[in-house]
Scaffold this motif. Structure first.
Motif, short mmCIF file in Angstrom:
data_model
loop_
_atom_site.label_atom_id
_atom_site.label_comp_id
_atom_site.label_asym_id
_atom_site.label_seq_id
_atom_site.Cartn_x
_atom_site.Cartn_y
_atom_site.Cartn_z
N SER A 83 32.85 22.22 44.51
CA SER A 83 33.25 21.48 43.73
C SER A 83 32.55 21.67 42.31
CB SER A 83 33.56 19.86 43.92
OG SER A 83 32.11 19.40 44.10
N ILE A 84 31.33 21.92 42.25
CA ILE A 84 30.29 21.92 41.29
C ILE A 84 30.90 23.52 40.67
CG2 ILE A 84 28.03 22.60 40.31
CD1 ILE A 84 27.18 20.32 42.45
N VAL A 85 31.09 24.50 41.53
CA VAL A 85 31.37 25.69 41.17
C VAL A 85 32.82 25.76 40.47
CG1 VAL A 85 31.84 28.12 41.86
CG2 VAL A 85 29.87 27.04 42.69
N LYS A 86 33.75 24.97 40.97
CA LYS A 86 34.91 24.91 40.61
C LYS A 86 34.84 24.03 39.15
CE LYS A 86 39.58 23.17 41.54
NZ LYS A 86 40.06 22.18 42.27
N ALA A 87 34.21 23.16 38.90
CA ALA A 87 34.13 22.42 37.60
C ALA A 87 33.47 23.42 36.54
CB ALA A 87 33.27 21.34 38.05
N MET A 88 32.61 24.52 36.97
CA MET A 88 32.13 25.39 35.86
C MET A 88 33.08 26.34 35.39
SD MET A 88 28.26 25.69 37.46
CE MET A 88 27.80 27.14 36.55
N HIS A 143 40.45 25.17 31.63
CA HIS A 143 41.08 24.17 32.68
C HIS A 143 41.16 22.81 32.03
CE1 HIS A 143 41.76 21.55 36.09
NE2 HIS A 143 42.35 22.62 36.65
N PRO A 144 42.44 21.90 31.57
CA PRO A 144 42.53 20.86 31.08
C PRO A 144 41.51 19.69 31.64
CG PRO A 144 44.56 21.34 32.19
CD PRO A 144 43.62 22.53 32.44
N ARG A 145 41.18 19.77 32.82
CA ARG A 145 40.43 18.46 33.58
C ARG A 145 39.13 18.62 33.30
NH1 ARG A 145 42.38 15.98 38.73
NH2 ARG A 145 40.89 14.42 37.88
N TYR A 146 38.45 20.13 33.40
CA TYR A 146 37.06 20.43 33.42
C TYR A 146 36.64 21.10 32.28
CZ TYR A 146 38.12 20.03 38.54
OH TYR A 146 38.72 19.52 39.53
N SER A 147 35.32 20.69 31.99
CA SER A 147 34.58 21.34 30.72
C SER A 147 33.70 22.47 31.43
CB SER A 147 33.79 20.33 29.89
OG SER A 147 34.65 19.62 29.15
N GLY A 148 34.25 23.54 31.21
CA GLY A 148 33.39 24.59 32.07
C GLY A 148 32.16 24.93 31.20
N ILE A 149 31.56 26.04 31.80
CA ILE A 149 30.51 26.42 31.16
C ILE A 149 30.62 27.10 29.68
CG2 ILE A 149 30.35 28.59 32.24
CD1 ILE A 149 27.20 26.60 31.91
N GLY A 150 31.62 27.76 29.63
CA GLY A 150 31.99 28.24 28.25
C GLY A 150 32.22 27.21 27.33
N GLU A 151 32.76 26.25 27.53
CA GLU A 151 32.99 25.06 26.48
C GLU A 151 31.73 24.33 26.50
OE1 GLU A 151 35.89 22.25 28.22
OE2 GLU A 151 37.94 23.66 27.45
N LEU A 152 30.73 24.25 27.44
CA LEU A 152 29.54 23.50 27.43
C LEU A 152 28.81 24.16 26.20
CD1 LEU A 152 27.47 21.22 28.76
CD2 LEU A 152 26.80 23.37 29.57
N LEU A 153 28.68 25.84 26.60
CA LEU A 153 27.80 26.34 25.43
C LEU A 153 28.31 26.42 24.14
CD1 LEU A 153 26.93 29.57 27.81
CD2 LEU A 153 25.31 27.44 27.04
N THR A 154 29.67 26.55 24.12
CA THR A 154 30.41 26.62 22.76
C THR A 154 30.19 25.33 21.86
OG1 THR A 154 31.88 28.17 23.67
CG2 THR A 154 32.64 27.01 21.46
N TYR A 155 30.44 24.09 22.64
CA TYR A 155 30.28 23.00 21.84
C TYR A 155 28.96 22.38 21.52
CZ TYR A 155 35.34 22.27 23.18
OH TYR A 155 36.56 22.39 23.07
N SER A 156 28.07 22.90 22.58
CA SER A 156 26.71 22.23 22.31
C SER A 156 25.78 23.03 21.51
CB SER A 156 26.08 22.24 23.73
OG SER A 156 26.40 21.47 24.42
#
Length: 107
Positions: A3-8, A71-84
Motif C-alpha cells: 500500500s505504501i508503494v501504491k500510494a507513492m 491518481h486522484p486519491r493519492y499524492s504520489g512522489i512526483g506531487e510531493l516533490l513538485t509541491y514541496s
C-alpha cells in the motif's frame, strides 16, 4: 508495504520531470552564491512557501476538485516533490537575486 508503494504512485507517466526539476533547483539553491539571504532565510522561505503551496493544493485539488496530477486519491512522489520544493526553490532564487535597491519601500 504494498500500500505504501501504491500510494507513492511510482507508475505515473512523466515522473522523471518533477524529480529532475526538484533536484536541479535544490542543487542550485545549495550552490548559488548567497547575496541577499542567509541559510536561516532560505529555510524559512522553503517552509513558508511549501506550506502555502500545500494549502493551495488542498483547496484547489482536494476541496474544489479542479486539478488532479496522477491518481486522484493519492499524492504520489512526483506531487510531493513538485509541491514541496519547486515553488520554494524558485522563491529562494528570486529573493536571493532581488537586491535591496529593488524592494519598494513604504516611505
Amino acid at each position: 508495504m504494498d500500500s505504501i508503494v501504491k500510494a507513492m504512485d511510482l507508475g505515473a507517466k512523466g515522473l522523471w520531470l518533477p524529480i529532475t526539476l526538484a533536484i536541479i533547483l535544490l542543487l542550485f539553491v545549495f550552490i548559488m552564491p548567497k547575496k541577499e539571504m542567509s541559510w536561516r532565510g532560505i529555510y524559512v522561505t522553503i517552509g513558508v512557501i511549501g506550506l502555502a503551496t500545500w494549502v493551495a493544493d488542498n483547496i484547489f485539488a482536494g476541496f474544489l476538485d479542479l486539478v488532479d496530477f496522477g491518481h486522484p486519491r493519492y499524492s504520489g512522489i512526483g506531487e510531493l516533490l513538485t509541491y514541496s520544493f519547486v515553488p520554494s526553490s524558485l522563491a529562494v532564487i528570486y529573493l536571493n537575486y532581488l537586491g535591496k535597491d529593488r524592494i519598494i519601500s513604504g516611505n
